[in-house]
Design an enzyme around this catalytic site. Structure first.
Site, PDB file in Angstrom:
ATOM      1  CE1 TYR A 100      37.442  60.264  10.141  1.00  0.00           C
ATOM      2  CE2 TYR A 100      37.673  60.509  11.912  1.00  0.00           C
ATOM      3  CZ  TYR A 100      37.598  60.422  10.058  1.00  0.00           C
ATOM      4  OH  TYR A 100      39.187  61.748   9.928  1.00  0.00           O
ATOM      5  CB  ALA A 101      38.037  56.972  16.044  1.00  0.00           C
ATOM      6  CB  ALA A 161      36.374  52.933  10.715  1.00  0.00           C
ATOM      7  CE  LYS A 162      40.670  58.446   8.348  1.00  0.00           C
ATOM      8  NZ  LYS A 162      40.560  57.953   7.000  1.00  0.00           N
ATOM      9  CG  PHE A 219      32.275  78.647  14.493  1.00  0.00           C
ATOM     10  CD1 PHE A 219      31.167  78.168  14.756  1.00  0.00           C
ATOM     11  CD2 PHE A 219      33.241  78.956  15.831  1.00  0.00           C
ATOM     12  CE1 PHE A 219      30.825  77.226  16.392  1.00  0.00           C
ATOM     13  CE2 PHE A 219      33.187  77.729  16.821  1.00  0.00           C
ATOM     14  CZ  PHE A 219      32.350  77.400  17.031  1.00  0.00           C
ATOM     15  CG  ASP A 269      27.779  68.918  25.080  1.00  0.00           C
ATOM     16  OD1 ASP A 269      26.278  69.401  24.953  1.00  0.00           O
ATOM     17  OD2 ASP A 269      28.048  68.438  24.715  1.00  0.00           O
ATOM     18  N   GLY A 270      28.690  73.265  25.767  1.00  0.00           N
ATOM     19  CA  GLY A 270      29.490  74.846  26.340  1.00  0.00           C
ATOM     20  C   GLY A 270      31.059  75.516  25.627  1.00  0.00           C
ATOM     21  N   GLY A 271      31.215  74.711  24.488  1.00  0.00           N
ATOM     22  CA  GLY A 271      32.437  75.012  23.920  1.00  0.00           C
ATOM     23  C   GLY A 271      33.491  74.475  24.356  1.00  0.00           C
ATOM     24  NE  ARG A 282      40.882  65.441  18.042  1.00  0.00           N
ATOM     25  CZ  ARG A 282      39.698  65.082  17.043  1.00  0.00           C
ATOM     26  NH1 ARG A 282      39.947  67.079  16.377  1.00  0.00           N
ATOM     27  NH2 ARG A 282      38.663  65.339  16.787  1.00  0.00           N
TER      28      ARG A 282
HETATM   29  C1  UGA Z   1      37.371  66.269  12.727  1.00  0.00           C
HETATM   30  C2  UGA Z   1      36.871  64.933  12.720  1.00  0.00           C
HETATM   31  O1  UGA Z   1      36.983  63.955  13.259  1.00  0.00           O
HETATM   32  C3  UGA Z   1      38.884  64.266  13.081  1.00  0.00           C
HETATM   33  O2  UGA Z   1      38.854  63.331  12.602  1.00  0.00           O
HETATM   34  C4  UGA Z   1      39.702  65.752  11.735  1.00  0.00           C
HETATM   35  O3  UGA Z   1      41.078  65.063  12.466  1.00  0.00           O
HETATM   36  C5  UGA Z   1      38.919  66.412  12.888  1.00  0.00           C
HETATM   37  O4  UGA Z   1      38.247  67.428  12.141  1.00  0.00           O
HETATM   38  C6  UGA Z   1      40.061  68.092  11.946  1.00  0.00           C
HETATM   39  O5  UGA Z   1      39.799  68.467  11.018  1.00  0.00           O
HETATM   40  O6  UGA Z   1      41.149  67.490  11.470  1.00  0.00           O
HETATM   41  P1  UGA Z   1      36.854  67.510  15.414  1.00  0.00           P
HETATM   42  O7  UGA Z   1      37.437  67.614  15.693  1.00  0.00           O
HETATM   43  O8  UGA Z   1      35.717  66.842  16.701  1.00  0.00           O
HETATM   44  O9  UGA Z   1      37.098  66.339  14.520  1.00  0.00           O
HETATM   45  O10 UGA Z   1      35.765  68.437  14.325  1.00  0.00           O
HETATM   46  P2  UGA Z   1      35.088  69.786  14.685  1.00  0.00           P
HETATM   47  O11 UGA Z   1      33.583  69.087  13.714  1.00  0.00           O
HETATM   48  O12 UGA Z   1      35.946  71.014  13.752  1.00  0.00           O
HETATM   49  O13 UGA Z   1      34.201  69.543  16.544  1.00  0.00           O
HETATM   50  C7  UGA Z   1      35.585  70.026  16.913  1.00  0.00           C
HETATM   51  C8  UGA Z   1      34.371  71.241  18.174  1.00  0.00           C
HETATM   52  O14 UGA Z   1      33.880  71.547  17.495  1.00  0.00           O
HETATM   53  C9  UGA Z   1      33.673  69.946  18.923  1.00  0.00           C
HETATM   54  O15 UGA Z   1      33.577  70.321  20.330  1.00  0.00           O
HETATM   55  C10 UGA Z   1      32.264  70.184  18.956  1.00  0.00           C
HETATM   56  O16 UGA Z   1      31.809  69.416  19.186  1.00  0.00           O
HETATM   57  C11 UGA Z   1      32.417  71.249  18.126  1.00  0.00           C
HETATM   58  N1  UGA Z   1      31.331  72.459  16.800  1.00  0.00           N
HETATM   59  C12 UGA Z   1      31.498  71.654  15.667  1.00  0.00           C
HETATM   60  C13 UGA Z   1      30.882  73.732  18.292  1.00  0.00           C
HETATM   61  O17 UGA Z   1      30.746  73.585  19.315  1.00  0.00           O
HETATM   62  N2  UGA Z   1      29.668  74.104  17.349  1.00  0.00           N
HETATM   63  C14 UGA Z   1      29.606  74.589  15.935  1.00  0.00           C
HETATM   64  O18 UGA Z   1      28.698  74.039  15.241  1.00  0.00           O
HETATM   65  C15 UGA Z   1      30.484  72.849  15.747  1.00  0.00           C
END
Ligand code: UGA
Length: 374
Positions: free
Chosen positions: A175-176, A178-179, A228, A242-244, A330
């Site tokens: 994804y990253a 491609a973007k 959530f 992975d522990g959040g 980020r």
């Molecule tokens: C995603 C997209 O890939 C980005 O392009 C986008 O900018 C971003 O969402 C956004 O909403 O702006 P990401 O933040 O990695 O990126 O997506 P999430 O699925 O929301 O994950 C955030 C974090 O929560 C990650 O560390 C993931 O492993 C974790 N996570 C996710 C959990 O710990 N539990 C869950 O049930 C779901």
């Protein structure tokens, strides 16, 4: 297509939005349609977030796929007729990146490429929504001690920070990549052909209508807010991948829309720029996010037992499958958005979570007020 005929709209500013029916698009539509001088030509196959806007006299809505965005289905005519073009079409769901890598690459790059070419051909100002994920991982995450002491090693600045992605076998980065390549194409068209562009890099926008809730509006693994939410609604454990420990900075969709409108209002400042749009204040680990969400949910539902809602840990392999790799942190540098747009985010994380959780609780919670998405 719905909406009124072209003749009665003469003198208006016409904005073509590809992907107008997603989370960001639906909020942008709501806000832009309040301006009587604006007409939106909006395309999206999904109407689920647009119910309250369809039929609006200044929304020319067309239910079509962005995969059709070549010259064959009227895209060229729509771009030609527009004063401003916005691209919001994307497949943005981390569970797909490593499990459906080709779809991810096609939907985020190949399908949109002809769209960019047409904007260049017809000299249109293209506002393209990219992603904060183009930065990949921080420099700090590769240092032996993971040192976040120096902002140069973790803060993301639009025009100077290197974009760091993991190896090809970790398909999370489809994804990253491609973007990122699409950003590079847009920038190259700007340099070689004079394409007017603005690239927006969203940093975790949250708000009502964000993602589908599994088992209710769709199936699969959405982004963290919806994961959530579904755990809270279903009284199942919230899962920390992975522990959040990963960190994210959360921005209200309303602050995001305000930034976008400032870009439209200040073309001289916005054209030719890449903007981080995010919050520096609302940074949390995912573990902290889980704790905050269950506390707010307890308040919203009036059920204090949610304060102790179970939270469990799960490996990323188990949760997402092979080839997942996380973005560690980020933090947006917002100097450019502040200086050129005079924009600063206003919503606190508590207010964002309260609004969003209330929205989903009213839709799906026990003792909810309504049953329809508005
Ligand atoms: C995603 C997209 O890939 C980005 O392009 C986008 O900018 C971003 O969402 C956004 O909403 O702006 P990401 O933040 O990695 O990126 O997506 P999430 O699925 O929301 O994950 C955030 C974090 O929560 C990650 O560390 C993931 O492993 C974790 N996570 C996710 C959990 O710990 N539990 C869950 O049930 C779901």
């Amino acid at each position: 297509m719905t909406g009124v005929g072209m003749d009665s709209l003469k003198g208006s500013k016409r904005i073509f939005i590809l992907g107008c029916g997603g989370f960001i698009g639906s909020h942008i539509l709501e806000s832009l349609l309040a301006d009587e001088t604006i007409v939106i030509d909006g395309w999206d196959p999904d109407t689920s977030r647009l119910g309250h806007l369809l039929g609006h006299p200044r929304l020319l809505y067309r239910q079509c796929l962005f995969g059709d965005a070549g010259t064959s289905n009227g895209t060229e005519a729509a771009i030609e007729a527009a004063d401003i073009v916005v691209n919001l079409a994307a497949l943005c769901n981390p569970a797909e990146y490593n499990n459906n890598p080709l779809v991810t690459i096609y939907k985020n790059f190949c399908d949109i490429l002809p769209f960019v070419e047409l904007c260049a051909k017809h000299d249109k100002w293209l506002l393209h929504f990219s992603t904060s994920e183009v930065y990949g991982r921080t420099i700090a995450s590769y240092l032996r001690d993971n040192d976040y002491g120096d902002p140069d090693y973790f803060e993301f600045e639009e025009d100077t920070t290197p974009l760091i992605m993991g190896p090809i076998v970790n398909q999370r980065w489809t994804y990253a990549s491609a973007k990122q390549l699409l950003e590079r194409v847009i920038y190259a068209y700007h340099k070689e052909n004079g394409l007017d562009f603005t690239i927006i890099r969203p940093f975790n926008f949250f708000g009502p209508r964000m993602d589908y809730i599994p088992g209710r509006e769709g199936n699969g693994v959405p982004r963290v807010l919806a994961c959530f939410m579904s755990a809270l609604l279903d009284r199942t454990p919230m899962q920390l991948v992975d522990g959040g420990k990963a960190r994210r900075s959360i921005l209200s969709i309303h602050d995001a829309v305000a930034a976008f409108e400032l870009m439209l209002d200040r073309p001289d400042k916005a054209k030719g720029q890449i903007f981080n749009i995010g919050s520096r204040e609302n940074e949390v680990t995912i573990q902290e996010l889980a704790h905050l969400m269950r506390a707010v949910y307890a308040d919203v539902s009036g059920d204090p037992s949610y304060k102790e809602h179970p939270i469990v840990e799960v490996s990323s392999d188990e949760f997402y499958g092979e080839g997942y790799e996380d973005c560690d942190r980020r933090v947006p540098n917002l100097d450019k958005a502040s200086q050129l747009l005079s924009w600063t985010p206003e919503w606190s994380i508590d207010a964002i979570l309260r609004e969003t959780i209330t929205y989903y609780y009213d839709l799906y919670g026990e003792g909810r007020k309504s049953k329809t998405v508005t």
